[in-house]
Design a protein around this motif. Structure first.
Motif, short mmCIF file in Angstrom:
data_model
loop_
_atom_site.label_atom_id
_atom_site.label_comp_id
_atom_site.label_asym_id
_atom_site.label_seq_id
_atom_site.Cartn_x
_atom_site.Cartn_y
_atom_site.Cartn_z
N CYS A 184 0.69 3.59 -6.09
CA CYS A 184 1.03 4.05 -4.75
C CYS A 184 -0.09 4.96 -4.22
N LEU A 199 5.98 2.92 0.68
CA LEU A 199 4.85 3.23 -0.19
C LEU A 199 3.83 2.10 -0.14
N GLN A 247 0.36 0.32 -1.48
CA GLN A 247 -0.32 0.21 -2.77
C GLN A 247 -1.83 0.09 -2.58
#
Length: 640
Positions: free
Chosen positions: A308, A85, A87
């Protein structure tokens, strides 16, 4: 004993060769870049910052995005979900931050009040993360599937705007823009159709490079800003001055972070689905801690709230590259871009239509993940139709008509200003209203949508053979070993409710003759066995043991467990049976097995039956979840 093949590391944790890490990581950066810089651009224009201040905001944003992505994907202590994931700054915060900045006088004065609110909101998110993690039972597939679908659909107009030129003056009638967008999309599709392996996984990167090259040849891609940019630009803490703290601004930003937590939860579940890794309460907690920590760091390093990025969730789905270390590599690239404005300017030169064509593929892939998740929902239950239909409908309404936010009070504009936010909150609230408040019709007890859902009244009308076929998977082994126990439960009809049905299986197990119990116990596979990891013992056994990582043990752990199970079988005459899902960790499984070696045969016979009952309870819950995922949280009461 033969050694197990050395491919036990979950794909999420695999460290790829340096070359592939670099290429895949850079592909993530390209997919992410436009979304990363749009927030500081919008904010700077709205509150009246200079071009020099904007450049510093962009550098700070990229630098902090890299740190935040490494925290989330790499993880340390109880921070970071350790999934691929990436950011980025949340779009949800744009409108509130503009309002905060303007209320404080605009310019750098407004920026300082924004940073004060961002720092406090980040700390608040970090502290409430464990509590939010406990709310995971309110996020069954009908909610997570709806949120993931909404994220994908709501982002498609963003891709469409880029495809026609982006910015404040799109040109939908420009044939070149259309050709760039569709050409980039066609390249991505063609590569995935005709190529395998490495080339297929970097299809998005190739599409972006070829699209930009063609645009440059035709004079529509310009790299003038590269020569004008400095080689090095370092962001320093509190560059614009010490943050200022306003109570109203802090409350507004905390609300933004709570809404963002819902979006993060959806992205974590989406990524878990894509990489085939089970997401639990602690995973959500770690992800939100990372959001909170990254947001606090952002406020210190002149950036903004982090979450995310759904764009990169779509990229993971499209490429099927599941290693979280690819995102860590992307984080490293972003840190470099944050320190080298000239390098960042190269990426910024990608024309909007080219980026839009790639984004169409990626955002649609996110929507497909939502559809896959919703495929496990029981749509024979009309409540679920209402939840999905209403949440998706409202989200698309706000996405198609963004100006409706001006029709509601200022405090509500945070919700109505984003289709993702409104749709997510609607799905959560409706799920609670329909499935957690008052009495419902009762869940399906077996089956799957589209494959025949079995409800309690039908169970009570089943023949013995139908009953054994439907519920035989609760236990392990051949047909005879399972049929004897399940048929004994059948004799306890009619069942007043699903709790009564579950109790019937437990009573049938414990009241069976010792020889039947022995035959059933002998049918369970050894913990960590190769046959389980390879799926030869059935998907239920694989799911049970994978929950604590027993299908992905390192060589030395595998050998240690094999020695333990062999010693146990030699002493008691049947395999070591542990309800791995209830144990929670492989360390606890090892410890429990060692302790049970000291028990008497009679005690272990009873202990094995108890563990079989626990395994059956979990498999019963799986049956209910497959038939009606919404009911899963409510049917947890069966074990009480």
């Amino acid at each position: 004993m033969p050694r197990r093949p050395p491919h036990r590391v979950h794909p999420v944790d695999q460290v790829l060769p340096a070359g592939k890490l670099a290429v895949y990581g850079f592909q993530h950066v390209l997919a992410f870049y436009a979304g990363a810089v749009i927030v500081p651009i919008l904010l700077a224009g709205a509150i009246g910052l200079s071009e020099r201040e904007l450049i510093h905001l962009i550098n700070a944003d990229l630098f902090t995005c890299g740190i935040a992505s490494i925290i989330q994907a790499g993880g340390f202590w109880k921070i970071g979900v350790r999934l691929p994931l990436l950011q980025g700054v949340t779009f949800t915060a744009v409108s509130p931050m503009i309002a905060i900045g303007l209320a404080a006088g605009g310019g750098t004065d407004g920026l300082l009040v924004i940073y004060g609110a961002v720092i406090v909101a980040g700390l608040a998110t970090f502290l409430i993360a464990p509590f939010f993690g406990r709310l995971i039972r309110f996020f069954p597939p009908v909610v997570t599937g709806s949120v993931i679908l909404i994220i994908g659909l709501a982002l498609l107009p963003v891709a469409g705007l880029d495809a026609v030129g982006g910015g404040s003056a799109p040109q939908p009638d420009n044939p070149r823009y259309l050709a760039y967008a569709l050409g980039t999309l066609a390249v991505i599709v063609a590569i995935q159709r005709f190529f395998r392996g490495f080339l297929a996984t970097v299809a998005v990167l190739i599409g972006l490079v070829l699209g930009t090259f063609v645009a440059w040849l035709l004079g529509d891609a310009h790299f003038d800003s590269v020569g004008e940019s400095a080689w090095v630009g370092v962001t320093t803490p509190f560059y614009f001055g010490w943050p200022q703290f306003s109570f109203a601004a802090i409350v507004s930003m905390i609300v933004v972070m709570l809404i963002t937590a819902v979006e993060t939860t959806g992205d974590v579940f989406a990524t878990g689905e894509i990489v085939d890794k089970r997401v639990g309460r602690e995973d959500i907690t770690r992800a939100l801690r990372a959001d909170g920590l990254a947001t606090t760091i952002g406020g210190v390093l002149n950036s903004f709230p982090y979450t995310c990025f759904a764009e990169n969730v779509g990229l993971v789905r499209l490429t099927q590259i599941k290693s979280r270390w690819v995102v860590v590599a992307a984080g490293g690239f972003m840190i470099v871009l944050g320190l080298l404005p000239k390098a960042g300017a190269v990426v910024a030169a990608i024309p909007h239509p080219v980026l839009g064509g790639a984004a169409l593929a990626m955002f649609a892939a996110v929507a497909v993940v939502g559809i896959q998740t919703l495929s496990r929902v029981d749509f024979h239950d009309h409540r679920n139709v209402v939840i999905v239909g209403t949440s998706v409908g409202l989200a698309m309404f706000v996405t198609a008509q963004p100006n409706v936010a001006t029709a509601v009070p200022g405090w509500a504009q945070i919700v109505f200003g984003s289709g993702i936010t409104l749709g997510s909150i609607t799905a959560i609230v409706l799920n609670i209203a329909f499935h957690h408040i008052g009495r419902g019709r009762g869940p399906a007890v077996a089956g799957a949508p589209g494959a025949g859902t079995v409800r309690l009244e039908k169970v009570n009308r089943m023949s013995r053979e139908e009953f054994v076929t439907t519920f035989g998977r609760l236990f392990q082994g051949g047909a005879a070993a399972r049929a004897a126990i399940v048929a004994r439960a059948y004799d306890r009809r009619p069942f007043a409710d699903t709790g009564n049905l579950r109790a019937a299986f437990q009573e049938a197990l414990f009241s069976a003759p010792p020889e039947e119990q022995q035959a059933l116990m002998a049918a369970y596979p050894d913990l960590g066995a190769d046959r389980v990891a390879e799926g030869e013992e059935g998907e239920d056994s694989e799911r049970d043991q994978a929950s604590a990582g027993l299908t992905r043990l390192a060589d030395e752990d595998h050998e240690e467990l094999a020695e333990l199970t062999a010693a146990y079988r030699e002493r008691f005459g049947f395999p070591l049976i542990v309800c791995v899902r209830d144990s929670g960790s492989r360390e606890r499984v090892f410890t429990e097995g060692q302790q049970r070696l000291a028990n008497s045969p009679a005690q272990e016979h009873a202990a094995a039956l108890i563990e079989i009952a626990k395994v059956a309870n979990n498999r019963f819950a799986d049956l209910v979840a497959d038939a009606n995922p919404i009911a899963t949280a409510r049917t947890r009461a069966f074990g009480r």
